[in-house]
Design an enzyme around this catalytic site. Structure first.
Site, mmCIF file in Angstrom:
data_model
loop_
_atom_site.group_PDB
_atom_site.id
_atom_site.type_symbol
_atom_site.label_atom_id
_atom_site.label_comp_id
_atom_site.label_asym_id
_atom_site.label_seq_id
_atom_site.Cartn_x
_atom_site.Cartn_y
_atom_site.Cartn_z
ATOM 1 N N ASP A 257 -3.429 4.384 -1.679
ATOM 2 C CA ASP A 257 -4.323 4.822 -0.592
ATOM 3 C C ASP A 257 -4.243 6.332 -0.419
ATOM 4 O O ASP A 257 -3.544 6.836 0.457
ATOM 5 C CB ASP A 257 -3.881 4.077 0.684
ATOM 6 C CG ASP A 257 -4.633 4.490 1.931
ATOM 7 O OD1 ASP A 257 -5.757 4.994 1.808
ATOM 8 O OD2 ASP A 257 -4.085 4.284 3.031
ATOM 9 N N LEU A 258 -4.941 7.061 -1.312
ATOM 10 C CA LEU A 258 -4.879 8.530 -1.242
ATOM 11 C C LEU A 258 -6.169 9.121 -0.673
ATOM 12 O O LEU A 258 -6.271 10.331 -0.504
ATOM 13 C CB LEU A 258 -4.571 9.110 -2.631
ATOM 14 C CG LEU A 258 -3.222 8.683 -3.216
ATOM 15 C CD1 LEU A 258 -3.001 9.323 -4.583
ATOM 16 C CD2 LEU A 258 -2.066 9.034 -2.292
ATOM 17 N N LYS A 259 -7.149 8.287 -0.418
ATOM 18 C CA LYS A 259 -8.393 8.691 0.286
ATOM 19 C C LYS A 259 -8.956 10.021 -0.239
ATOM 20 O O LYS A 259 -9.062 11.011 0.496
ATOM 21 C CB LYS A 259 -8.136 8.816 1.788
ATOM 22 C CG LYS A 259 -7.677 7.547 2.473
ATOM 23 C CD LYS A 259 -7.691 7.716 3.985
ATOM 24 C CE LYS A 259 -7.205 6.499 4.721
ATOM 25 N NZ LYS A 259 -5.777 6.226 4.614
ATOM 26 N N THR B 67 -10.105 3.863 11.167
ATOM 27 C CA THR B 67 -9.978 2.970 12.330
ATOM 28 C C THR B 67 -9.370 3.695 13.540
ATOM 29 O O THR B 67 -9.300 3.144 14.626
ATOM 30 C CB THR B 67 -9.124 1.726 11.977
ATOM 31 O OG1 THR B 67 -8.030 2.137 11.178
ATOM 32 C CG2 THR B 67 -9.939 0.707 11.206
ATOM 33 N N ARG C 147 -2.804 -5.912 14.256
ATOM 34 C CA ARG C 147 -1.555 -6.006 15.016
ATOM 35 C C ARG C 147 -1.236 -7.449 15.318
ATOM 36 O O ARG C 147 -2.143 -8.208 15.681
ATOM 37 C CB ARG C 147 -1.704 -5.282 16.380
ATOM 38 C CG ARG C 147 -1.852 -3.790 16.296
ATOM 39 C CD ARG C 147 -0.506 -3.134 15.994
ATOM 40 N NE ARG C 147 -0.638 -1.701 15.826
ATOM 41 C CZ ARG C 147 -0.952 -1.085 14.681
ATOM 42 N NH1 ARG C 147 -1.202 -1.792 13.600
ATOM 43 N NH2 ARG C 147 -1.026 0.219 14.615
ATOM 44 N N LYS D 279 0.850 -1.192 0.000
ATOM 45 C CA LYS D 279 0.000 0.000 0.000
ATOM 46 C C LYS D 279 0.883 1.238 0.000
ATOM 47 O O LYS D 279 1.770 1.384 0.827
ATOM 48 C CB LYS D 279 -0.888 0.008 1.244
ATOM 49 C CG LYS D 279 -1.784 1.234 1.336
ATOM 50 C CD LYS D 279 -2.756 1.112 2.479
ATOM 51 C CE LYS D 279 -2.253 1.633 3.777
ATOM 52 N NZ LYS D 279 -1.999 3.076 3.816
ATOM 53 N N ASP E 163 -13.484 15.252 -2.171
ATOM 54 C CA ASP E 163 -13.612 16.607 -2.712
ATOM 55 C C ASP E 163 -14.944 16.660 -3.472
ATOM 56 O O ASP E 163 -15.729 15.709 -3.399
ATOM 57 C CB ASP E 163 -12.410 16.904 -3.635
ATOM 58 C CG ASP E 163 -12.069 18.396 -3.698
ATOM 59 O OD1 ASP E 163 -13.021 19.203 -3.784
ATOM 60 O OD2 ASP E 163 -10.890 18.738 -3.662
ATOM 61 N N ILE E 164 -15.187 17.716 -4.208
ATOM 62 C CA ILE E 164 -16.441 17.773 -4.970
ATOM 63 C C ILE E 164 -16.379 16.723 -6.092
ATOM 64 O O ILE E 164 -15.285 16.379 -6.564
ATOM 65 C CB ILE E 164 -16.718 19.189 -5.541
ATOM 66 C CG1 ILE E 164 -15.587 19.644 -6.467
ATOM 67 C CG2 ILE E 164 -16.929 20.190 -4.414
ATOM 68 C CD1 ILE E 164 -15.911 20.920 -7.237
ATOM 69 N N PRO E 165 -17.556 16.200 -6.508
ATOM 70 C CA PRO E 165 -17.560 15.102 -7.482
ATOM 71 C C PRO E 165 -16.714 15.355 -8.727
ATOM 72 O O PRO E 165 -15.958 14.482 -9.156
ATOM 73 C CB PRO E 165 -19.046 14.957 -7.832
ATOM 74 C CG PRO E 165 -19.760 15.410 -6.592
ATOM 75 C CD PRO E 165 -18.916 16.525 -6.031
ATOM 76 N N ASN E 166 -16.788 16.552 -9.306
ATOM 77 C CA ASN E 166 -16.058 16.818 -10.543
ATOM 78 C C ASN E 166 -14.547 16.711 -10.349
ATOM 79 O O ASN E 166 -13.839 16.140 -11.176
ATOM 80 C CB ASN E 166 -16.455 18.214 -11.061
ATOM 81 C CG ASN E 166 -15.855 18.483 -12.414
ATOM 82 O OD1 ASN E 166 -15.988 17.684 -13.336
ATOM 83 N ND2 ASN E 166 -15.149 19.607 -12.534
ATOM 84 N N THR E 167 -14.054 17.242 -9.237
ATOM 85 C CA THR E 167 -12.610 17.189 -8.960
ATOM 86 C C THR E 167 -12.165 15.755 -8.733
ATOM 87 O O THR E 167 -11.108 15.322 -9.223
ATOM 88 C CB THR E 167 -12.295 18.051 -7.713
ATOM 89 O OG1 THR E 167 -12.730 19.381 -7.983
ATOM 90 C CG2 THR E 167 -10.811 18.058 -7.396
ATOM 91 N N GLY F 23 0.772 -2.241 8.781
ATOM 92 C CA GLY F 23 1.894 -1.308 8.690
ATOM 93 C C GLY F 23 2.945 -1.629 9.726
ATOM 94 O O GLY F 23 3.793 -2.499 9.539
ATOM 95 N N ARG F 24 2.838 -0.932 10.849
ATOM 96 C CA ARG F 24 3.908 -0.972 11.845
ATOM 97 C C ARG F 24 4.243 -2.351 12.390
ATOM 98 O O ARG F 24 5.385 -2.595 12.767
ATOM 99 C CB ARG F 24 3.567 0.006 12.979
ATOM 100 C CG ARG F 24 3.745 1.457 12.546
ATOM 101 C CD ARG F 24 3.050 2.431 13.453
ATOM 102 N NE ARG F 24 1.596 2.422 13.266
ATOM 103 C CZ ARG F 24 0.765 3.271 13.868
ATOM 104 N NH1 ARG F 24 1.237 4.168 14.708
ATOM 105 N NH2 ARG F 24 -0.532 3.207 13.628
#
Ligand code: C5P
Length: 232
Positions: free
Chosen positions: A59-61, A119, A181, A32, A64-68, A210-211
């Site tokens: 994973d940029l989550k 989470t 974990r 990821k 914003d507004i739909p068009n963007t 991750g960790r």
């Protein structure tokens, strides 16, 4: 796509990432790429990791507004990742626009997954900070249903919610679950956590770790232990 363990490459430079990935001689883990690495190194890092043969969850989550979001997803679809995501909080309309933007002319596209509630969010912070005064479980299920209505492939949620999401949205609707974990590891800023073994029992399709792997003394062994516990 089969069940898998996804390693969160939460590093701030490509040198650190490649030093880490070079540890893996016998396997090519699904990885990821999150905001930290993407903002540090740009789209090139995605291409380089892809070239090394890894599957990638970008994973940029987006939120914003739909068009963007639609136009940004169109750009991201050129990176040829396997999975990407956005926040379900952006509404059904935003998710539909994202899907449109992500779908290439030939009809192919990466999997698109919605973040329900992070989470790191718990009932108290959701009520006090977001003024959402419903049980967190109900909020997560509502967001998951919205993602399904919008045509997405699944959600990011806590492993503790995976079974219920499948109950509400169907077995084929993917659950990608961080907050995992290995037993004995520090929880850190995560609130709703469990082990890979338990995530498997709870019905997660993909666990994001991750960790517990990147911070382990022996990351390869930690990864193998996650795979053994989660896939068998
Ligand atoms: O180190 P740790 O295992 O907590 O890393 C979890 C990863 O999953 C991080 O990269 C974090 O940004 C991501 N994530 C999350 N919760 C979500 C969505 C993504 O923890 N809801």
């Amino acid at each position: 796509m089969n069940k898998d363990v996804i390693i969160a490459l939460d590093f701030d430079s490509k040198e650190k990432v490649f030093e880490f990935l070079d540890l893996f001689k016998d396997e090519k883990p699904f990885v990821k790429i999150g905001m930290e690495l993407y903002y540090a190194e740009g789209p090139e890092i995605v291409k380089e990791i892809k070239k090394r043969g890894h599957k990638i969850f970008l994973d940029l989550k987006l939120h914003d507004i739909p068009n963007t979001v639609k136009k940004s997803m169109k750009v991201l679809s050129n990176l040829d990742v396997d999975m990407t995501n956005l926040h379900a909080g952006g509404t059904v309309k935003m998710m539909q626009a994202a899907l449109e933007g992500l779908t290439r002319e030939d009809g192919t596209r990466p999997l698109l997954i919605a973040v329900t509630q992070l989470t790191s969010t718990d009932q108290e912070s959701m009520e006090n900070d977001l003024l959402i005064r419903r049980p967190i479980d109900e909020v997560v299920m509502h967001y998951a249903k919205n993602a399904k209505i919008a045509g997405l492939d699944g959600v990011v949620c806590s492993p503790l919610e995976a079974g219920k999401v499948h109950g509400v949205c169907g077995e084929k609707f993917l659950t990608v679950t961080p907050g995992v974990r290995l037993a004995g590891d520090a929880v850190g800023d995560q609130k709703r956590v469990t082990t890979p073994e338990n995530a498997k029992e709870l019905g997660s399709d993909f666990i994001v770790v991750g960790r517990s792997i990147t911070g382990a003394k022996d990351p390869v062994s930690a990864y193998r232990l996650c795979v053994k516990q989660f896939i068998g």
